[in-house]
Motif scaffolding. Structure first.
Motif, PDB file in Angstrom:
ATOM      1  N   VAL A 135       0.857  -1.186   0.000  1.00 41.21           N
ATOM      2  CA  VAL A 135       0.000   0.000   0.000  1.00 41.21           C
ATOM      3  C   VAL A 135       0.894   1.237   0.000  1.00 41.21           C
ATOM      4  O   VAL A 135       1.708   1.438   0.906  1.00 41.21           O
ATOM      5  CB  VAL A 135      -0.930   0.027   1.234  1.00 41.21           C
ATOM      6  N   GLY A 136       0.727   2.085  -1.009  1.00 36.23           N
ATOM      7  CA  GLY A 136       1.553   3.284  -1.151  1.00 36.23           C
ATOM      8  C   GLY A 136       2.759   2.984  -2.010  1.00 36.23           C
ATOM      9  O   GLY A 136       3.805   2.562  -1.510  1.00 36.23           O
ATOM     10  N   ILE A 137       2.646   3.210  -3.315  1.00 36.27           N
ATOM     11  CA  ILE A 137       3.723   2.836  -4.240  1.00 36.27           C
ATOM     12  C   ILE A 137       4.509   4.092  -4.622  1.00 36.27           C
ATOM     13  O   ILE A 137       4.497   4.545  -5.773  1.00 36.27           O
ATOM     14  CB  ILE A 137       3.167   2.114  -5.492  1.00 36.27           C
ATOM     15  N   GLY A 138       5.156   4.683  -3.615  1.00 41.04           N
ATOM     16  CA  GLY A 138       5.990   5.855  -3.853  1.00 41.04           C
ATOM     17  C   GLY A 138       7.456   5.482  -3.895  1.00 41.04           C
ATOM     18  O   GLY A 138       7.821   4.314  -4.068  1.00 41.04           O
ATOM     19  N   ALA A 139       8.315   6.482  -3.721  1.00 42.27           N
ATOM     20  CA  ALA A 139       9.759   6.265  -3.831  1.00 42.27           C
ATOM     21  C   ALA A 139      10.275   5.273  -2.803  1.00 42.27           C
ATOM     22  O   ALA A 139      11.109   4.415  -3.109  1.00 42.27           O
ATOM     23  CB  ALA A 139      10.492   7.600  -3.691  1.00 42.27           C
ATOM     24  N   GLN A 140       9.774   5.351  -1.544  1.00 44.05           N
ATOM     25  CA  GLN A 140      10.265   4.442  -0.502  1.00 44.05           C
ATOM     26  C   GLN A 140       9.964   2.990  -0.839  1.00 44.05           C
ATOM     27  O   GLN A 140      10.824   2.113  -0.663  1.00 44.05           O
ATOM     28  CB  GLN A 140       9.641   4.819   0.849  1.00 44.05           C
ATOM     29  N   ALA A 177      -0.774  -8.131  -4.351  1.00 48.23           N
ATOM     30  CA  ALA A 177      -1.564  -6.939  -4.659  1.00 48.23           C
ATOM     31  C   ALA A 177      -0.761  -5.681  -4.373  1.00 48.23           C
ATOM     32  O   ALA A 177       0.115  -5.672  -3.502  1.00 48.23           O
ATOM     33  CB  ALA A 177      -2.864  -6.926  -3.852  1.00 48.23           C
ATOM     34  N   ALA A 178      -1.072  -4.627  -5.119  1.00 45.88           N
ATOM     35  CA  ALA A 178      -0.471  -3.309  -4.906  1.00 45.88           C
ATOM     36  C   ALA A 178      -1.577  -2.275  -4.967  1.00 45.88           C
ATOM     37  O   ALA A 178      -2.447  -2.331  -5.846  1.00 45.88           O
ATOM     38  CB  ALA A 178       0.597  -3.018  -5.959  1.00 45.88           C
ATOM     39  N   CYS A 179      -1.553  -1.329  -4.032  1.00 49.07           N
ATOM     40  CA  CYS A 179      -2.617  -0.335  -3.936  1.00 49.07           C
ATOM     41  C   CYS A 179      -2.032   1.066  -3.816  1.00 49.07           C
ATOM     42  O   CYS A 179      -1.094   1.290  -3.033  1.00 49.07           O
ATOM     43  CB  CYS A 179      -3.499  -0.648  -2.728  1.00 49.07           C
ATOM     44  N   ASP A 180      -2.583   1.990  -4.579  1.00 51.71           N
ATOM     45  CA  ASP A 180      -2.182   3.392  -4.495  1.00 51.71           C
ATOM     46  C   ASP A 180      -3.339   4.238  -5.040  1.00 51.71           C
ATOM     47  O   ASP A 180      -4.104   3.775  -5.892  1.00 51.71           O
ATOM     48  CB  ASP A 180      -0.910   3.644  -5.317  1.00 51.71           C
ATOM     49  N   VAL A 181      -3.456   5.464  -4.513  1.00 49.67           N
ATOM     50  CA  VAL A 181      -4.510   6.341  -5.028  1.00 49.67           C
ATOM     51  C   VAL A 181      -4.295   6.632  -6.507  1.00 49.67           C
ATOM     52  O   VAL A 181      -5.236   6.970  -7.230  1.00 49.67           O
ATOM     53  CB  VAL A 181      -4.565   7.666  -4.236  1.00 49.67           C
ATOM     54  N   SER A 182      -3.037   6.498  -6.972  1.00 54.89           N
ATOM     55  CA  SER A 182      -2.737   6.596  -8.397  1.00 54.89           C
ATOM     56  C   SER A 182      -2.592   5.188  -8.958  1.00 54.89           C
ATOM     57  O   SER A 182      -1.627   4.478  -8.649  1.00 54.89           O
ATOM     58  CB  SER A 182      -1.436   7.377  -8.621  1.00 54.89           C
ATOM     59  N   LYS A 194      -7.016   0.844  -6.323  1.00 55.56           N
ATOM     60  CA  LYS A 194      -6.965   2.225  -5.834  1.00 55.56           C
ATOM     61  C   LYS A 194      -7.502   2.351  -4.420  1.00 55.56           C
ATOM     62  O   LYS A 194      -7.318   3.375  -3.775  1.00 55.56           O
ATOM     63  CB  LYS A 194      -7.771   3.149  -6.760  1.00 55.56           C
ATOM     64  N   ASP A 195      -8.161   1.314  -3.933  1.00 57.57           N
ATOM     65  CA  ASP A 195      -8.812   1.364  -2.627  1.00 57.57           C
ATOM     66  C   ASP A 195      -8.366   0.163  -1.794  1.00 57.57           C
ATOM     67  O   ASP A 195      -8.434  -0.983  -2.244  1.00 57.57           O
ATOM     68  CB  ASP A 195     -10.333   1.353  -2.800  1.00 57.57           C
ATOM     69  N   VAL A 196      -7.920   0.427  -0.555  1.00 55.00           N
ATOM     70  CA  VAL A 196      -7.378  -0.636   0.300  1.00 55.00           C
ATOM     71  C   VAL A 196      -8.454  -1.636   0.693  1.00 55.00           C
ATOM     72  O   VAL A 196      -8.221  -2.852   0.673  1.00 55.00           O
ATOM     73  CB  VAL A 196      -6.725  -0.032   1.566  1.00 55.00           C
ATOM     74  N   ALA A 197      -9.632  -1.145   1.086  1.00 55.35           N
ATOM     75  CA  ALA A 197     -10.698  -2.056   1.514  1.00 55.35           C
ATOM     76  C   ALA A 197     -11.071  -3.025   0.399  1.00 55.35           C
ATOM     77  O   ALA A 197     -11.276  -4.226   0.634  1.00 55.35           O
ATOM     78  CB  ALA A 197     -11.919  -1.252   1.966  1.00 55.35           C
ATOM     79  N   THR A 198     -11.143  -2.511  -0.827  1.00 57.18           N
ATOM     80  CA  THR A 198     -11.450  -3.373  -1.971  1.00 57.18           C
ATOM     81  C   THR A 198     -10.356  -4.414  -2.164  1.00 57.18           C
ATOM     82  O   THR A 198     -10.632  -5.597  -2.412  1.00 57.18           O
ATOM     83  CB  THR A 198     -11.613  -2.534  -3.245  1.00 57.18           C
ATOM     84  N   GLN A 236      -4.931  14.513  12.642  1.00 60.11           N
ATOM     85  CA  GLN A 236      -5.460  14.777  11.300  1.00 60.11           C
ATOM     86  C   GLN A 236      -6.148  13.527  10.791  1.00 60.11           C
ATOM     87  O   GLN A 236      -5.512  12.534  10.492  1.00 60.11           O
ATOM     88  CB  GLN A 236      -4.308  15.187  10.382  1.00 60.11           C
ATOM     89  N   ARG A 237      -7.461  13.521  10.716  1.00 59.45           N
ATOM     90  CA  ARG A 237      -8.204  12.373  10.248  1.00 59.45           C
ATOM     91  C   ARG A 237      -8.306  12.379   8.722  1.00 59.45           C
ATOM     92  O   ARG A 237      -8.398  13.435   8.093  1.00 59.45           O
ATOM     93  CB  ARG A 237      -9.619  12.357  10.844  1.00 59.45           C
ATOM     94  N   SER A 238      -8.298  11.217   8.145  1.00 59.07           N
ATOM     95  CA  SER A 238      -8.427  11.148   6.687  1.00 59.07           C
ATOM     96  C   SER A 238      -9.124   9.849   6.298  1.00 59.07           C
ATOM     97  O   SER A 238      -9.213   8.906   7.086  1.00 59.07           O
ATOM     98  CB  SER A 238      -7.054  11.199   6.028  1.00 59.07           C
ATOM     99  N   VAL A 239      -9.603   9.799   5.091  1.00 64.03           N
ATOM    100  CA  VAL A 239     -10.227   8.582   4.590  1.00 64.03           C
ATOM    101  C   VAL A 239      -9.130   7.548   4.360  1.00 64.03           C
ATOM    102  O   VAL A 239      -8.102   7.850   3.766  1.00 64.03           O
ATOM    103  CB  VAL A 239     -10.969   8.862   3.278  1.00 64.03           C
ATOM    104  N   ALA A 240      -9.351   6.332   4.800  1.00 59.88           N
ATOM    105  CA  ALA A 240      -8.318   5.296   4.688  1.00 59.88           C
ATOM    106  C   ALA A 240      -8.328   4.708   3.293  1.00 59.88           C
ATOM    107  O   ALA A 240      -8.777   3.582   3.059  1.00 59.88           O
ATOM    108  CB  ALA A 240      -8.567   4.200   5.731  1.00 59.88           C
ATOM    109  N   ASN A 241      -7.829   5.457   2.321  1.00 57.51           N
ATOM    110  CA  ASN A 241      -7.809   4.977   0.938  1.00 57.51           C
ATOM    111  C   ASN A 241      -6.394   4.796   0.427  1.00 57.51           C
ATOM    112  O   ASN A 241      -6.174   4.570  -0.748  1.00 57.51           O
ATOM    113  CB  ASN A 241      -8.580   5.942   0.030  1.00 57.51           C
ATOM    114  N   GLY A 242      -5.415   4.874   1.332  1.00 59.37           N
ATOM    115  CA  GLY A 242      -4.026   4.647   0.897  1.00 59.37           C
ATOM    116  C   GLY A 242      -3.400   5.874   0.271  1.00 59.37           C
ATOM    117  O   GLY A 242      -2.311   5.750  -0.270  1.00 59.37           O
TER     118      GLY A 242
END
Length: 351
Positions: free
Chosen positions: A7-12, A31-36, A54-58, A345-351
């Motif tokens: 989850v989170g396919i960025g540079a790290q 599986a790999a998940c990212d908002v992009s 694009k969605d972790v729950a899915t 800081q609350r946010s939607v858990a969408n990765g």
């Protein structure tokens, strides 16, 4: 075989976590998940049959992974971890795992209730030079560790991150979390009894001095901040038998031993025994990424705690809370039992 979702396919993830995971046996990245979705698709260049979302729950509902490896902002680490834990999924998150001590305790309670293994990415702790240094410090000849001194120089961050309002908390979570964690790694069954800190502010940067006392009587001091032109990390560990270990920029280790000095070259000389990683050492082993992930998955297989799990972070977050509280109320020394909520800081858990 442990089935893993990223989850989170960025540079790290692309530069450190994914290459390390690909070297660990009996791990299947499913599986790999990212908002992009475009970033998630990049994992297919390394794992041909991986499914992207694009969605972790899915992703969890469809793939049912055994474990997640997350590299996201801390609010996503918190929310996604809690969601995954409730479904009995083991979770490894890059640092920082969350914003505050209260949030960390919620994550610890959830993991204990569901009996899942958790892990925090603290590669400094697992870097090969640090592992070797810890082994020497644990030897009978070195003696009991009395003091740990760390100089952790950085040039960023110089502004609040992740939606926080505090630059200090952002810096402590992004950078100093490594140093504070390492001061806790040289003792066993200890807790923080006292923290004193001073923070100096420049034009757009800060300088912080943190002094920590542990229940065993061991002490630690950290000089850190964003007021430096480059990154540097140096460390000294002092034992009660007149021995001292120095770590130069997470690379060279030198053991200074008074006993050997008197026996071999006379008391007026300083005896040094040096060590550094070999030139053929794997970069991911040397930097700690491979070792920490291997340890996490071994803990899953054995049903044991991982060394750097959520619970192990309590002393580190106690120090962070007290340093932040001391800046809000200068001259007031917070006690280890203080509960400072800070900014959440609350946010939607969408990765």
């Amino acid at each position: 075989m442990i089935r893993v979702g990223l989850v989170g396919i960025g540079a790290q993830t692309k530069e450190n976590l994914l290459p390390s995971l690909l070297q660990i046996p009996e791990i299947q990245i499913v599986a790999a998940c990212d908002v992009s979705l475009e970033r998630a698709e990049e994992v297919k260049g390394y794992v041909r049959d991986v499914q992207v979302f694009k969605d972790v729950a899915t992703m969890i509902n469809i793939m049912g992974p055994d474990a997640l490896v997350l590299a996201c902002p801390p609010q996503a680490h918190r929310d996604i971890s809690l969601m995954a834990i409730e479904r009995g999924i083991h979770v490894f998150v890059e640092k920082p795992p969350c914003f505050t001590l209260n949030e960390l305790k919620d994550m610890i309670d959830a993991a204990a209730r569901k009996r899942v293994v958790t892990g925090v990415g603290l590669n400094f702790r697992f870097a090969r030079p640090v592992q070797h240094l810890r082994k020497i410090a644990a030897s009978e000849k070195f003696g009991r560790t009395m003091h740990v001194q760390i100089n952790h120089y950085a040039g960023k961050p110089r502004a609040p991150m992740w939606g926080l309002s505090s630059t200090l908390r952002s810096f402590l979570l992004a950078q100093t979390i490594h140093s504070i964690d390492l001061t806790t790694a040289f003792g066993k069954d200890e807790h923080v009894t006292d923290v004193h800190s001073t923070v100096q502010h420049g034009t757009d940067a800060m300088l912080a001095r943190i002094d920590i006392t542990f229940s065993s009587g061991r002490s630690a001091s950290i000089l850190t901040g964003s007021m430096f032109p480059y990154f540097e990390f140096d460390m000294k560990v002092i034992g009660d038998r007149s021995s001292m270990l120095t770590l130069d920029n997470l690379w060279n280790i030198t053991l200074h031993d008074a006993e050997i000095s008197s026996q071999v070259v006379g008391g007026d000389k300083r005896w040094r025994n040096a060590w550094q990683p070999g030139p053929l050492d794997s970069g991911y082993v040397r930097s700690g990424y491979f070792t920490e992930l291997t340890g996490f998955f071994n803990a899953i297989r054995s049903g044991t705690r991982f060394e750097a799990d959520f619970e192990s972070m309590i002393p580190t977050y106690q120090v962070i809370e007290q340093v932040c509280a001391a800046e809000v109320q200068p001259g007031v020394v917070a006690t280890p039992s203080s509960s400072v909520t800070g900014v959440q800081q609350r946010s939607v858990a969408n990765g």
